[in-house]
Each structure stands twice: as structure tokens, then as C-alpha cells.
Design an enzyme around this catalytic site. Structure first.
Site, PDB file in Angstrom:
ATOM      1  CE  LYS A 115      -9.838  -5.813  -1.176  1.00 55.88           C
ATOM      2  NZ  LYS A 115      -8.820  -5.771  -2.195  1.00 55.88           N
ATOM      3  CE  LYS A 200      -5.545  -9.607   3.216  1.00 45.63           C
ATOM      4  NZ  LYS A 200      -4.912  -9.578   1.896  1.00 45.63           N
ATOM      5  CE  LYS A 203      -0.821  -4.718  -2.401  1.00 53.09           C
ATOM      6  NZ  LYS A 203      -2.034  -5.354  -2.888  1.00 53.09           N
TER       7      LYS A 203
END
Ligand code: AQP
Length: 337
Positions: A115, A200, A203
Site C-alpha cells: 500500500k 488479490k 475493494k
């Protein structure tokens, strides 16, 4: 005498609209586990703000996630369902546990590395919250002395860290926390991105074609599955050389309880179009009743309020006892009564 049930804690961040990854990796399994365990299911809104959220979106999604929990079959009578920010012990315990966690451990976490890379690539600053996220997660789990934490595969490293932090605290003082175990589902543990099937499904992905949302209408589900990336091999095989097809097979396994061999056999002489069509229909069939119920719950805000109020009261009562124990062991003077 009735045997005391083991404790489960789990949560989902309202950091975006929920995907079938969240559904198959987490929710669908929670529904199965609620019979056997004493469960705490939380909407982890404090986690969601580790990346910037629009206040009105966060409010809307927090209630929607709660409605999805109920619509998926989590029973509010048997489980404690609450919103994380309503129970202040989580933040307090996270601060204490921060002082028992090392920066090196946190900066080695894969989710943080991925991230923070994504944000620095786009020129956005990386918040300390993103680094400290696993400590808040450790607080969530340890405050309830959870035995089991059902999560998708992406969260196993955070569970390991939670165990290390708990063991460290227990060793420095005396046994305080239950050492939790991760519980990874047999199927659906890692649903992959529909456009980049080696990644992966998330969302918060910027590409809406990369995920299926729990609330996507049937025609959108069909279109996204129809357009998902496969390969030019042309055979429905459960193989690492065909990550797109493998992902769709895994979705079918998680939805229908079938096996990879059965799927391969069924589509032996059929093309990808037919296979994709069936996967899309299986998803539509599974999600349709959930979507209807979500809409119903969202029209009944008072009912949702009743559930999260009752949940927060119980969660606060239970977690506060553990927090007091932590404070006492560390050496804080209890507040005068
Ligand atoms: N693709 C996935 N396959 C299987 N399980 C998944 N989970 C998430 N994505 C998949 C599981 O869903 C639970 C809740 O996840 P979360 O919302 O707390 O955070 P996350 O793992 O970071 O999920 P996302 O969708 O990738 O969110 P963003 O994009 O906001 O970071 C967890 O049990 C997780 O394993």
C-alpha cells in the site's frame, strides 16, 4: 455444565464497497462459524481511515457493511455486531500495544509495503496509521481474548504479528492475552483480481472491472465476468499457468462446494464463454437474495441502530475488562472512584 464456547473476532473495513473477495474470504465463513463460536463481528471503520475517506462515503458504507453482515446471515441475537469507533477501548489498547511493537516489524508487513508503494507512486503521503494498522488489529483481537480469527490469506502475516505482540506482553508481565490462531477458509481464501489474476481482488482497486461487488446488479456481474482476463489455451484447467481460469474455478468451488476435478470434467468439451456464463450465473444466484435483504435493512435505520448500540455496549463491557488488566500490569494508577 455447558462448555464455554471459543471466541472469534473478525471485521471488514468500510474502505470501499465490499467485493466477492470479502464475501467468500470472510463473510460466508463467518455465517458457518456462528453456530459453534462466541463471535464478535466488527465494522472496522478506524482501520478504513488509514487511507483518506470521504466522510459521507464512509458513513454510507459503514451502515451498508453492517447491513451486508445481517443480509449474509449473521444473526444479531447470537453474535456481537458493532462499529469499531463506538468502542473506545480499541484505540486505547492500540496505543499501549504500539509500545510493545517494533517499527522494524511493522515496516516488514507485506500489506504496508504494497500500500505504501502504491501511495508513494501516486505522490500521496503515507500516514503513520498505515504503518500502525496491524497494531490496531492486534488490539481488536486481543481485547476479546479471541481464540480464532477467520481471515483471508492476505491477513495471515498480521495474525502472526498479533501473536508475537501478545506473547511479548505475556512474557514481560504475566499471562494476559489468549494467543489467537488465524482461521483460513478451505475455499475462497484468496479471490484474485479479474483483470490481473495474479493479484488479490481488492475493494479499493481503481479499476471497477477488476472486482465484483456484493451489490453489483446482475447485468454488471455478467459483463465483468464476461470481460475478465483469461488466456489463449482454451481449456478449463485448474492450473497455475491459467490464473484467470483458476480464479473462476476457485470462485465456483467457494460458491457451490464443488471440486476442481468436477469443474474440469464438466467443461472438458466446452469453451470459455459457456464456463464464464455459468460462473456469472452462480454469483448472481448467490448475491441476489443478499442484495434484496441489504436494501431492506438500509431502509430500517432504527433497526440497524438498535443492533450496533447493543453490540457496542456488550463489546465495551468485555473489552474494558481486558484493557483495565493491561493498564494495571503496565503500572498505571487506576482512576479514583
Ligand atoms: N480477494 C480476497 N479474497 C479472499 N478474502 C479477502 N479479503 C479481502 N480481500 C479478499 C478478506 O476480507 C476480510 C476483510 O478485509 P478488509 O476489508 O479488512 O481488508 P483487506 O484485506 O485489505 O480487503 P480489501 O478488499 O483488499 O480492502 P482494501 O482494498 O481497502 O485494502 C479479511 O478477512 C480479508 O482477508
Amino acid at each position: 455444565m455447558e462448555e464455554k464456547k471459543k471466541i472469534i473476532f473478525s471485521g471488514i473495513q468500510p474502505s470501499g464497497n465490499l467485493t466477492i473477495g470479502n464475501y467468500l474470504g470472510a463473510l460466508k465463513n463467518w455465517v458457518k462459524l456462528q453456530d459453534k463460536y462466541d463471535c464478535y463481528f466488527c465494522v472496522v471503520d478506524l482501520h478504513a481511515i488509514t487511507v483518506r475517506q470521504q466522510p459521507k462515503d464512509l458513513r454510507r458504507r459503514t451502515l451498508e457493511v453492517l447491513a451486508i453482515y445481517l443480509a449474509a446471515g449473521i444473526d444479531p441475537e447470537r453474535n456481537t455486531i458493532f462499529i469499531q469507533s463506538h468502542v473506545p477501548t480499541h484505540c486505547e489498547a492500540a496505543w499501549l500495544l504500539n509500545c510493545f511493537t517494533y517499527v522494524g516489524e511493522l515496516s516488514r508487513m507485506t500489506q504496508y509495503k504494497n500500500k505504501s508503494q502504491k501511495y508513494s507512486d501516486s505522490g500521496d503521503p503515507i500516514s503513520a496509521g498505515l504503518l500502525n494498522y496491524p497494531v490496531l488489529m492486534a488490539a481488536d483481537i486481543l481485547l476479546y481474548n479471541a481464540d480464532l480469527v477467520p481471515v483471508g490469506k492476505d491477513q495471515t502475516q498480521h495474525i502472526e504479528l498479533t501473536r508475537d505482540i501478545a506473547q511479548r506482553f505475556n512474557n514481560i508481565y504475566s499471562p494476559t492475552f489468549t494467543i489467537p490462531e488465524g482461521y483460513i477458509p478451505e475455499s475462497g481464501a484468496k479471490v484474485m483480481d479479474l483483470q490481473e489474476p495474479t493479484k488479490k481482488m481488492s475493494k479499493s482497486s481503481g479499476n471497477p472491472n477488476s472486482f465484483i461487488l456484493i451489490m453489483d446488479p446482475p447485468e454488471v456481474i455478467r459483463r465483468k465476468i464476461n470481460r475478465c482476463v483469461t488466456d489463449s489455451i482454451g481449456k478449463v484447467k485448474y492450473s497455475d499457468d491459467q490464473p484467470g481460469i483458476k480464479n473462476l474455478i476457485n470462485i465456483l468451488i467457494a460458491l457451490q462446494g464443488t471440486t476442481a476435478e468436477e469443474v474440469e470434467k464438466k467443461y472438458e468439451n466446452l469453451g470459455y464463454a459457456e464456463f464464464k456464463n455459468d460462473v456469472a450465473e452462480a454469483i448472481v444466484q448467490e448475491l441476489k437474495p443478499i442484495q434484496d435483504k441489504v436494501k431492506h435493512y438500509l431502509e430500517n435505520k432504527y433497526y440497524l441502530e438498535e443492533i450496533y448500540k447493543k453490540g457496542a455496549e456488550k463489546a465495551h463491557y468485555v473489552s474494558n475488562k481486558v484493557l483495565r488488566k493491561m493498564q494495571k500490569k503496565i503500572g498505571f494508577i487506576p482512576p479514583a472512584r
